[in-house]
Design a protein around this motif. Structure first.
Motif, PDB file in Angstrom:
ATOM      1  N   GLY A  39     105.165  78.023  55.538  1.00 37.04           N
ATOM      2  CA  GLY A  39     104.089  78.843  54.996  1.00 37.04           C
ATOM      3  C   GLY A  39     103.011  78.018  54.322  1.00 37.04           C
ATOM      4  O   GLY A  39     103.295  76.961  53.757  1.00 37.04           O
ATOM      5  N   LEU A  40     101.795  78.506  54.381  1.00 31.93           N
ATOM      6  CA  LEU A  40     100.681  77.873  53.679  1.00 31.93           C
ATOM      7  C   LEU A  40     100.484  78.588  52.348  1.00 31.93           C
ATOM      8  O   LEU A  40     100.168  79.771  52.316  1.00 31.93           O
ATOM      9  N   ILE A  41     100.727  77.863  51.260  1.00 32.60           N
ATOM     10  CA  ILE A  41     100.571  78.439  49.918  1.00 32.60           C
ATOM     11  C   ILE A  41      99.097  78.538  49.550  1.00 32.60           C
ATOM     12  O   ILE A  41      98.611  79.577  49.105  1.00 32.60           O
ATOM     13  N   GLU A  42      98.392  77.447  49.749  1.00 30.11           N
ATOM     14  CA  GLU A  42      96.961  77.445  49.436  1.00 30.11           C
ATOM     15  C   GLU A  42      96.298  76.232  50.066  1.00 30.11           C
ATOM     16  O   GLU A  42      96.895  75.150  50.127  1.00 30.11           O
ATOM     17  N   SER A  43      95.078  76.415  50.526  1.00 27.77           N
ATOM     18  CA  SER A  43      94.258  75.321  51.043  1.00 27.77           C
ATOM     19  C   SER A  43      92.864  75.473  50.446  1.00 27.77           C
ATOM     20  O   SER A  43      92.275  76.549  50.525  1.00 27.77           O
ATOM     21  N   ASP A  44      92.371  74.398  49.831  1.00 26.73           N
ATOM     22  CA  ASP A  44      91.079  74.485  49.160  1.00 26.73           C
ATOM     23  C   ASP A  44      90.413  73.113  49.182  1.00 26.73           C
ATOM     24  O   ASP A  44      90.912  72.160  48.577  1.00 26.73           O
ATOM     25  N   SER A  45      89.297  73.011  49.890  1.00 34.69           N
ATOM     26  CA  SER A  45      88.609  71.721  50.038  1.00 34.69           C
ATOM     27  C   SER A  45      87.807  71.347  48.803  1.00 34.69           C
ATOM     28  O   SER A  45      87.093  70.338  48.801  1.00 34.69           O
ATOM     29  N   HIS A  46      87.929  72.140  47.738  1.00 33.04           N
ATOM     30  CA  HIS A  46      87.263  71.822  46.476  1.00 33.04           C
ATOM     31  C   HIS A  46      88.289  71.416  45.411  1.00 33.04           C
ATOM     32  O   HIS A  46      88.160  70.351  44.801  1.00 33.04           O
ATOM     33  N   THR A  47      89.309  72.234  45.219  1.00 37.17           N
ATOM     34  CA  THR A  47      90.278  71.975  44.138  1.00 37.17           C
ATOM     35  C   THR A  47      91.493  71.183  44.579  1.00 37.17           C
ATOM     36  O   THR A  47      92.186  70.610  43.748  1.00 37.17           O
ATOM     37  N   LEU A  48      91.765  71.135  45.877  1.00 32.00           N
ATOM     38  CA  LEU A  48      92.990  70.474  46.357  1.00 32.00           C
ATOM     39  C   LEU A  48      92.688  69.269  47.242  1.00 32.00           C
ATOM     40  O   LEU A  48      93.429  68.984  48.189  1.00 32.00           O
ATOM     41  N   VAL A  49      91.617  68.557  46.932  1.00 30.13           N
ATOM     42  CA  VAL A  49      91.326  67.339  47.684  1.00 30.13           C
ATOM     43  C   VAL A  49      92.342  66.267  47.291  1.00 30.13           C
ATOM     44  O   VAL A  49      92.384  65.814  46.151  1.00 30.13           O
ATOM     45  N   PHE A  50      93.175  65.917  48.219  1.00 30.58           N
ATOM     46  CA  PHE A  50      94.302  64.998  48.074  1.00 30.58           C
ATOM     47  C   PHE A  50      95.276  65.465  46.974  1.00 30.58           C
ATOM     48  O   PHE A  50      95.334  64.896  45.876  1.00 30.58           O
ATOM     49  N   PRO A  51      96.065  66.497  47.281  1.00 25.08           N
ATOM     50  CA  PRO A  51      97.143  66.885  46.372  1.00 25.08           C
ATOM     51  C   PRO A  51      98.199  65.787  46.391  1.00 25.08           C
ATOM     52  O   PRO A  51      98.950  65.646  47.349  1.00 25.08           O
ATOM     53  N   ASN A  52      98.252  64.990  45.333  1.00 23.10           N
ATOM     54  CA  ASN A  52      99.046  63.758  45.355  1.00 23.10           C
ATOM     55  C   ASN A  52     100.505  63.990  44.964  1.00 23.10           C
ATOM     56  O   ASN A  52     101.409  63.394  45.526  1.00 23.10           O
ATOM     57  N   ASP A  53     100.737  64.856  43.984  1.00 18.56           N
ATOM     58  CA  ASP A  53     102.103  65.075  43.519  1.00 18.56           C
ATOM     59  C   ASP A  53     102.294  66.545  43.190  1.00 18.56           C
ATOM     60  O   ASP A  53     101.339  67.252  42.844  1.00 18.56           O
ATOM     61  N   LEU A  54     103.540  67.004  43.293  1.00 16.43           N
ATOM     62  CA  LEU A  54     103.882  68.349  42.850  1.00 16.43           C
ATOM     63  C   LEU A  54     105.329  68.368  42.381  1.00 16.43           C
ATOM     64  O   LEU A  54     106.154  67.576  42.826  1.00 16.43           O
ATOM     65  N   LYS A  55     105.625  69.282  41.443  1.00 15.66           N
ATOM     66  CA  LYS A  55     106.980  69.450  40.921  1.00 15.66           C
ATOM     67  C   LYS A  55     107.227  70.923  40.629  1.00 15.66           C
ATOM     68  O   LYS A  55     106.322  71.638  40.176  1.00 15.66           O
ATOM     69  N   VAL A  56     108.464  71.359  40.859  1.00 12.17           N
ATOM     70  CA  VAL A  56     108.912  72.665  40.402  1.00 12.17           C
ATOM     71  C   VAL A  56     109.696  72.452  39.114  1.00 12.17           C
ATOM     72  O   VAL A  56     110.611  71.622  39.071  1.00 12.17           O
ATOM     73  N   ASP A  57     109.326  73.153  38.031  1.00 14.82           N
ATOM     74  CA  ASP A  57     110.057  72.975  36.772  1.00 14.82           C
ATOM     75  C   ASP A  57     111.242  73.942  36.712  1.00 14.82           C
ATOM     76  O   ASP A  57     111.495  74.704  37.652  1.00 14.82           O
ATOM     77  N   ASN A  58     111.975  73.913  35.614  1.00 12.36           N
ATOM     78  CA  ASN A  58     113.198  74.722  35.532  1.00 12.36           C
ATOM     79  C   ASN A  58     112.938  76.172  35.124  1.00 12.36           C
ATOM     80  O   ASN A  58     113.876  76.923  34.876  1.00 12.36           O
ATOM     81  N   THR A  59     111.675  76.559  35.055  1.00 12.58           N
ATOM     82  CA  THR A  59     111.352  77.954  34.761  1.00 12.58           C
ATOM     83  C   THR A  59     110.649  78.633  35.937  1.00 12.58           C
ATOM     84  O   THR A  59     110.039  79.690  35.786  1.00 12.58           O
ATOM     85  N   GLY A  60     110.718  78.008  37.113  1.00 18.82           N
ATOM     86  CA  GLY A  60     110.155  78.620  38.301  1.00 18.82           C
ATOM     87  C   GLY A  60     108.655  78.492  38.443  1.00 18.82           C
ATOM     88  O   GLY A  60     108.013  79.322  39.090  1.00 18.82           O
ATOM     89  N   ASN A  61     108.090  77.431  37.869  1.00 23.76           N
ATOM     90  CA  ASN A  61     106.651  77.165  38.000  1.00 23.76           C
ATOM     91  C   ASN A  61     106.433  75.941  38.874  1.00 23.76           C
ATOM     92  O   ASN A  61     107.146  74.940  38.741  1.00 23.76           O
ATOM     93  N   LEU A  62     105.446  76.026  39.742  1.00 19.04           N
ATOM     94  CA  LEU A  62     105.024  74.887  40.544  1.00 19.04           C
ATOM     95  C   LEU A  62     103.823  74.244  39.878  1.00 19.04           C
ATOM     96  O   LEU A  62     102.878  74.929  39.483  1.00 19.04           O
TER      97      LEU A  62
END
Length: 432
Positions: free
Chosen positions: A369-392
């Protein structure tokens, strides 16, 4: 007329439009919480702080802290490991060094150099000079790209030991694993990766931790070597590491071409993104991994990685499995598993996007699935983490522009975005 409007509203709602990531923090340039105005002025005057050289790369969350790493690509990085207090209402908060300013201070003087890599990038940098400094403070962090918080309230830091990568690179200390107690901010362990487990093109930039809350001392860390195509396995209990090699750790020569924000470049980075999956009925976990310059995803049992004699004994090749392909332009820098939804979230750097896959489904382009694509705010999404409260949490940083061209510091360049995982997957194939 009423019927038409009702049908239109129904049509819109039935599309299952995803919740969007919320922009939590953003910066044109990074600023730091200096001990005093005089300290900041002195750092600027001496070249120890050059604002435009500070690029955020890694993100992690623990309780009220968001950690942000700033690798020492160039001279003038104020502090490499930092955090933001989540209680702040500031949109562009100052970064606070962790665990202290002292721990982020280089033990040698690294002066700004004329950049010797006009084409940019790690692969074009000069070979690092080994200066072999004996640290006075074991908690000192030279330069970190990625970090990981475990379920036992510990922060694991992969310190490359390398400063001024694109200028006059210096290997100040060996690449090391540092473990901090987040409740006391005290260093629990510093482990230098043995020299014989590195190769000429080795580049350690990521670390993931495999541990259960009931067995905190029996933790393992996996450190991918994206430059020399291997993985270091470290046992906290044994305070020992070993190197694992496999064909699946290599890059795909057909997937090394990138186009991000008008910047075209070629990388040969191997295994980089890694994530620990759920506990299986046989009490094993799958370790998911992929090369950066690749669109394929693989997995291997953690029991295989943790058995040194077996994984290095010549009979483990088929224990590593290809699970699928992300499709055209599906190169990814990072991935993180969410235990609440059973979903693996990952970046799509050639698409300015974040995507997902439910581990209970086959790994095909139709089930991703595609969560989000944005050529303004997501230019090179370098890292991501899911925390222990269900937040990305997602960090985007325009890194190719930083490496190959020049960032415009009159506009926002760096962002940290967030969203509830359960909301983000609604209406996608990741929602079961």
């Amino acid at each position: 007329m009423f019927t038409v409007r009702l049908l239109a509203l129904c049509f819109i709602s039935c599309l299952g439009v995803n919740a969007k990531l919320e922009e939590r923090f953003s910066w044109k340039q990074l600023t730091f919480d200096w001990p005093s105005a005089e300290a900041e002025a002195e750092a600027k005057q001496s070249g120890h702080y050059i604002a435009e050289n500070n690029l955020p790369l890694g993100v992690e969350r623990w309780e009220n802290k968001i950690f942000v790493t700033v690798p020492r690509w160039k001279a003038g990085v104020a502090a490499t490991l930092n955090y933001i207090d989540l209680s702040t209402t500031e949109k562009s908060p100052k970064l606070r060094p962790y665990p202290s300013w002292e721990a982020n201070r280089l033990p040698i003087d690294v002066q700004p150099q004329e950049q010797k890599t006009p084409s940019g990038g790690r692969l074009d940098a000069d070979k690092a000079q080994n200066v072999g400094v004996q640290l006075q403070n074991n908690a000192t962090i030279i330069s970190t790209f990625r970090i990981s918080v475990d379920v036992c309230d510990r922060l694991w830091v992969l310190d490359t030991g390398l400063a001024d990568i694109l200028g006059n690179p210096k290997q100040i200390t060996p690449s090391s694993i540092l473990v901090f107690d987040l409740k006391t901010d005290q260093l629990l362990r510093r482990f230098a990766i043995p020299a014989d487990q590195s190769k000429e093109d080795t580049f350690f930039a990521n670390i993931i931790v495999d541990v259960d809350r009931e067995q905190c001392e029996d933790a393992y860390a996996y450190v991918p070597d994206l430059g020399a195509y291997g993985v270091i396995v470290y046992s906290l209990r044994d305070d020992k590491s070993y190197r694992v090699k496999h064909n699946y750790f290599h890059f795909d020569p057909l997937q090394g071409d990138f186009n991000v924000a008008g910047v075209n470049f070629q990388w040969t980075d191997g295994v980089f993104g890694m994530a620990i999956g759920p506990l299986n009925p046989d009490h094993t976990k799958d370790v998911y991994f992929h090369a950066l310059a690749s669109t394929k995803e693989f997995k291997v049992s953690n029991r295989v990685l943790q058995n040194e004699s077996h994984v290095n004994g010549g009979d483990s090749y088929y224990d590593f499995k290809l699970i699928g392909d992300r499709g055209m332009n599906g190169q990814s820098t990072a991935e993180s598993y969410d235990k609440e939804t059973g979903v693996l979230f990952y970046t799509q750097v050639n698409k300015d996007a974040i995507a997902c896959w439910n581990v209970k489904r086959p790994y095909t382009t139709d089930t991703q699935g595609l969560i989000e694509s944005d050529s303004h705010t997501l230019v090179f999404p370098n890292d991501l983490k899911v925390d222990n409260t269900g937040n990305l949490w997602v960090l985007s940083d325009r890194m190719p522009t930083y490496l190959y061209k020049e960032l415009d510091h009159n506009e926002v360049n760096y962002r940290i975005m967030t969203g509830k995982t359960a909301d983000l997957i609604k209406g996608t194939p990741c929602e079961l």
